[in-house]
Design an enzyme around this catalytic site. Structure first.
Site, PDB file in Angstrom:
ATOM      1  N   VAL A   1       0.835  -1.196   0.000  1.00  0.00           N
ATOM      2  CA  VAL A   1       0.000   0.000   0.000  1.00  0.00           C
ATOM      3  C   VAL A   1       0.873   1.251   0.000  1.00  0.00           C
ATOM      4  O   VAL A   1       0.579   2.224  -0.694  1.00  0.00           O
ATOM      5  CB  VAL A   1      -0.958  -0.004   1.207  1.00  0.00           C
ATOM      6  CG1 VAL A   1      -1.774   1.295   1.264  1.00  0.00           C
ATOM      7  CG2 VAL A   1      -1.894  -1.202   1.130  1.00  0.00           C
ATOM      8  N   TYR A   2       1.955   1.239   0.764  1.00  0.00           N
ATOM      9  CA  TYR A   2       2.888   2.373   0.766  1.00  0.00           C
ATOM     10  C   TYR A   2       3.453   2.580  -0.632  1.00  0.00           C
ATOM     11  O   TYR A   2       3.511   3.709  -1.133  1.00  0.00           O
ATOM     12  CB  TYR A   2       4.019   2.105   1.767  1.00  0.00           C
ATOM     13  CG  TYR A   2       5.011   3.240   1.888  1.00  0.00           C
ATOM     14  CD1 TYR A   2       4.707   4.367   2.647  1.00  0.00           C
ATOM     15  CD2 TYR A   2       6.252   3.183   1.259  1.00  0.00           C
ATOM     16  CE1 TYR A   2       5.615   5.413   2.771  1.00  0.00           C
ATOM     17  CE2 TYR A   2       7.164   4.224   1.373  1.00  0.00           C
ATOM     18  CZ  TYR A   2       6.834   5.328   2.136  1.00  0.00           C
ATOM     19  OH  TYR A   2       7.737   6.364   2.245  1.00  0.00           O
ATOM     20  N   ALA A   3       3.867   1.482  -1.273  1.00  0.00           N
ATOM     21  CA  ALA A   3       4.402   1.581  -2.633  1.00  0.00           C
ATOM     22  C   ALA A   3       3.346   2.126  -3.589  1.00  0.00           C
ATOM     23  O   ALA A   3       3.636   2.984  -4.431  1.00  0.00           O
ATOM     24  CB  ALA A   3       4.897   0.217  -3.115  1.00  0.00           C
TER      25      ALA A   3
ATOM     26  N   SER B   1       0.903   4.124  -2.920  1.00  0.00           N
ATOM     27  CA  SER B   1       0.720   5.554  -2.672  1.00  0.00           C
ATOM     28  C   SER B   1       1.869   6.365  -3.258  1.00  0.00           C
ATOM     29  O   SER B   1       1.663   7.465  -3.785  1.00  0.00           O
ATOM     30  CB  SER B   1       0.587   5.824  -1.170  1.00  0.00           C
ATOM     31  OG  SER B   1       1.803   5.590  -0.474  1.00  0.00           O
ATOM     32  N   LYS B   2       3.084   5.839  -3.190  1.00  0.00           N
ATOM     33  CA  LYS B   2       4.241   6.579  -3.688  1.00  0.00           C
ATOM     34  C   LYS B   2       4.365   6.476  -5.211  1.00  0.00           C
ATOM     35  O   LYS B   2       4.860   7.415  -5.853  1.00  0.00           O
ATOM     36  CB  LYS B   2       5.521   6.086  -3.003  1.00  0.00           C
ATOM     37  CG  LYS B   2       5.564   6.411  -1.507  1.00  0.00           C
ATOM     38  CD  LYS B   2       5.398   7.898  -1.240  1.00  0.00           C
ATOM     39  CE  LYS B   2       5.537   8.263   0.225  1.00  0.00           C
ATOM     40  NZ  LYS B   2       5.397   9.700   0.483  1.00  0.00           N
TER      41      LYS B   2
END
Length: 267
Positions: free
Chosen positions: A154-156, A158-159
């Protein structure tokens, strides 16, 4: 973009590289520094710490998860401070879990803070820059916006969204003939506590002070994209020429990227 006599706004400006970049903005002669942070006590402490560095300091308790909060505080800045010359979108969160371990709320919050908020904050201040035909926007993405990684899905995501939006915005400003630079930053892990517990086999964990200095210099030089420590072109070139199984093998066994989050604790 020269920081002297400019108004600089930094989200997440009371901790980590956000706080360091705020200090460096003042040291470079910024006339007004605007800090947005969700921690009201930290805002007061940071303002006190930076008194004497020159420039006028404004602090606004802002939850970038909340669109109304963004709109309200952006209007306050326009009224009380004026046009923002340099915007640094820095605030972010990370949930270091396999995707199936996430809750819906964690997915929602990660995407809103790490990507949507960048766009909403940018939209609030871009019109002022366009009217002046001058400005700089710096978006702190991540190397996770270039390379997929277990326990960062999820972090990836978003980035990756930030990287795509940020560079598209750069192209739009160029196409419209606007003197507004857009810089996309894609750093590896930074030793600020946000990624406590990560371990890197080959690539160095970045130190906050020199990393912040490189980001500020990138804004000054109107650098389009900055990835560190591996350069952006190397990552994209490797992804382009190597079959996926070979690229995965290199990232896992040579650079050790795919195992970095195994010991993640976070703050």
């Amino acid at each position: 973009m020269d920081f002297r006599n400019k108004t600089v706004l930094i989200t997440g400006g009371c901790s980590g590289i956000g706080k360091i970049m705020a200090r460096k903005s003042l040291e470079r002669g910024a006339r007004k520094l605007v800090i947005w942070d969700i921690n009201e006590d930290a805002l007061a402490i940071t303002k006190e710490e930076f008194t004497g560095l020159g420039g006028e300091i404004f602090g606004y308790k802002t939850d970038v998860f909340n669109l109304d909060d963004i709109k309200i505080n952006a209007q306050k800045v326009r009224t009380e401070v004026g046009i923002v010359d340099i915007l640094i979108n820095n605030a972010g969160i990370v949930v270091g879990k396999y995707f199936h371990e996430h809750t819906h709320d964690q997915i929602h919050k990660s995407m809103l803070i790490n990507s949507n908020a960048f766009m909403h904050v940018g939209l609030e201040f871009l019109s002022g820059m366009m009217a002046e035909n001058s400005g700089a926007i710096c978006n702190i993405a991540s190397s996770a916006g270039l390379i997929s990684n277990p326990k960062m899905s999820v972090y990836a995501a978003s980035k990756w969204a930030v990287v795509g939006w940020s560079d598209s915005l750069r192209l739009e400003m160029e196409q419209l003939g606007k003197n507004i630079s857009v810089t996309t930053i894609m750093p590896f892990y930074i030793n600020t506590g946000m990624f406590d517990g990560v371990k890197s086999k080959l690539l160095p964990i970045l130190e906050p002070e020199p990393t912040s200095e490189r980001i500020i210099k990138a804004i000054e030089n109107k650098t389009k994209m900055l990835a560190m420590p591996l350069p952006y072109w190397f990552i994209r070139f490797s992804q382009g020429i190597l079959p996926i199984p070979i690229f995965d093998w290199v990232m896992k066994n040579i650079f050790g990227v795919y195992d970095t989050m195994k010991g993640f604790r976070g703050r």
